[in-house]
Design an enzyme around this catalytic site. Sequence first.
Site, PDB file in Angstrom:
ATOM      1  N   CYS A   1       0.860  -1.190   0.000  1.00 54.43           N
ATOM      2  CA  CYS A   1       0.000   0.000   0.000  1.00 54.43           C
ATOM      3  C   CYS A   1       0.892   1.234   0.000  1.00 54.43           C
ATOM      4  O   CYS A   1       2.064   1.157  -0.397  1.00 54.43           O
ATOM      5  CB  CYS A   1      -0.981  -0.010   1.170  1.00 54.43           C
ATOM      6  SG  CYS A   1      -0.220   0.065   2.811  1.00 54.43           S
TER       7      CYS A   1
ATOM      8  N   ASN B   1       2.219   1.466   4.403  1.00 62.36           N
ATOM      9  CA  ASN B   1       2.530   0.195   5.092  1.00 62.36           C
ATOM     10  C   ASN B   1       2.225   0.274   6.589  1.00 62.36           C
ATOM     11  O   ASN B   1       2.881  -0.369   7.408  1.00 62.36           O
ATOM     12  CB  ASN B   1       3.983  -0.247   4.855  1.00 62.36           C
ATOM     13  CG  ASN B   1       4.289  -1.685   5.280  1.00 62.36           C
ATOM     14  OD1 ASN B   1       5.394  -1.999   5.687  1.00 62.36           O
ATOM     15  ND2 ASN B   1       3.310  -2.567   5.201  1.00 62.36           N
TER      16      ASN B   1
ATOM     17  N   CYS C   1      -1.493   0.749   7.389  1.00 68.36           N
ATOM     18  CA  CYS C   1      -2.933   0.448   7.489  1.00 68.36           C
ATOM     19  C   CYS C   1      -3.311  -0.776   6.654  1.00 68.36           C
ATOM     20  O   CYS C   1      -3.476  -1.875   7.174  1.00 68.36           O
ATOM     21  CB  CYS C   1      -3.773   1.661   7.071  1.00 68.36           C
ATOM     22  SG  CYS C   1      -3.576   3.090   8.149  1.00 68.36           S
ATOM     23  N   ARG C   2      -3.444  -0.588   5.332  1.00 67.14           N
ATOM     24  CA  ARG C   2      -4.024  -1.658   4.518  1.00 67.14           C
ATOM     25  C   ARG C   2      -3.114  -2.862   4.337  1.00 67.14           C
ATOM     26  O   ARG C   2      -3.556  -4.009   4.521  1.00 67.14           O
ATOM     27  CB  ARG C   2      -4.425  -1.105   3.139  1.00 67.14           C
ATOM     28  CG  ARG C   2      -5.577  -0.151   3.194  1.00 67.14           C
ATOM     29  CD  ARG C   2      -5.721   0.612   1.907  1.00 67.14           C
ATOM     30  NE  ARG C   2      -4.586   1.509   1.711  1.00 67.14           N
ATOM     31  CZ  ARG C   2      -4.353   2.226   0.629  1.00 67.14           C
ATOM     32  NH1 ARG C   2      -5.176   2.104  -0.410  1.00 67.14           N
ATOM     33  NH2 ARG C   2      -3.322   3.032   0.555  1.00 67.14           N
ATOM     34  N   SER C   3      -1.857  -2.644   3.941  1.00 60.21           N
ATOM     35  CA  SER C   3      -1.016  -3.824   3.657  1.00 60.21           C
ATOM     36  C   SER C   3      -0.652  -4.613   4.911  1.00 60.21           C
ATOM     37  O   SER C   3      -0.558  -5.846   4.840  1.00 60.21           O
ATOM     38  CB  SER C   3       0.212  -3.476   2.808  1.00 60.21           C
ATOM     39  OG  SER C   3       1.076  -2.574   3.449  1.00 60.21           O
TER      40      SER C   3
ATOM     41  N   ASP D   1      -8.274   3.759   1.013  1.00 62.77           N
ATOM     42  CA  ASP D   1      -7.343   4.100   2.084  1.00 62.77           C
ATOM     43  C   ASP D   1      -8.131   4.591   3.304  1.00 62.77           C
ATOM     44  O   ASP D   1      -8.816   5.610   3.224  1.00 62.77           O
ATOM     45  CB  ASP D   1      -6.420   5.208   1.571  1.00 62.77           C
ATOM     46  CG  ASP D   1      -5.301   5.533   2.537  1.00 62.77           C
ATOM     47  OD1 ASP D   1      -5.368   5.093   3.701  1.00 62.77           O
ATOM     48  OD2 ASP D   1      -4.358   6.231   2.119  1.00 62.77           O
TER      49      ASP D   1
HETATM   50  P1  4NP Z   1      -1.878   2.845   4.069  1.00 63.86           P
HETATM   51  O1  4NP Z   1      -2.506   4.209   4.644  1.00 63.86           O
HETATM   52  O2  4NP Z   1      -1.323   3.154   2.710  1.00 63.86           O
HETATM   53  O3  4NP Z   1      -3.055   1.930   3.988  1.00 63.86           O
HETATM   54  O4  4NP Z   1      -0.828   2.393   5.061  1.00 63.86           O
HETATM   55  C1  4NP Z   1      -1.754   5.387   4.743  1.00 63.86           C
HETATM   56  C2  4NP Z   1      -0.966   5.602   5.837  1.00 63.86           C
HETATM   57  C3  4NP Z   1      -0.240   6.777   5.950  1.00 63.86           C
HETATM   58  C4  4NP Z   1      -0.307   7.716   4.938  1.00 63.86           C
HETATM   59  C5  4NP Z   1      -1.096   7.492   3.823  1.00 63.86           C
HETATM   60  C6  4NP Z   1      -1.815   6.316   3.725  1.00 63.86           C
HETATM   61  N1  4NP Z   1       0.413   8.937   5.062  1.00 63.86           N
HETATM   62  O5  4NP Z   1       0.272   9.785   4.181  1.00 63.86           O
HETATM   63  O6  4NP Z   1       1.185   9.097   6.019  1.00 63.86           O
END
Ligand code: 4NP
Length: 161
Positions: free
Chosen positions: A14, A17, A19-21, A131
Amino acid sequence: MTGAAAKTRVLFVCLGNICRSPMAEGVFRDLVERAGLVDEFEIDSAGTGNWHIGDPPDQRAVRAAAARGIDISGQRARQVRASDFEAFDHLIAMDGANFETLARMAPGNRAGRISLALAHVPGKGRCDVPDPYYGGPEGFERALDLLDEAARGLLNQIARN
Ligand code: 4NP
């Protein structure tokens, strides 16, 4: 044939790294464990971005996964690297932006290893796992529901091949 069969190596990807992955890694590992196939897989996750390197998963992701009996608290974020295209058979992108970033990074003959998570779910092939980072807890539940479907579809597909 001699020796153990090669493991199937799966990397969930994702943006951050956190939340989703990490949830995808946890859900897929849980499914593989319950299927008794843990020795046949190597499973990891990574982010296309570098902001959260070394961080544990977001507490909302940890809590939502724990409520489903899945412990992701020990994971630590890392960034995707070029060697991942050799080290993993499947690079599973959470959304179209992650897919495009991976496709740009991929060495010439490796782009075929990339797929969208929901491409493994009949009827959802072109959909993203949204997201949940900037939203409420319901986004994490929705992501886990989608990732559960994606994990089942992916395992079925690997098992058939
Ligand atoms: P992820 O979510 O891609 O599912 O881990 C996010 C976590 C942090 C950020 C963006 C998306 N960020 O911009 O810090």
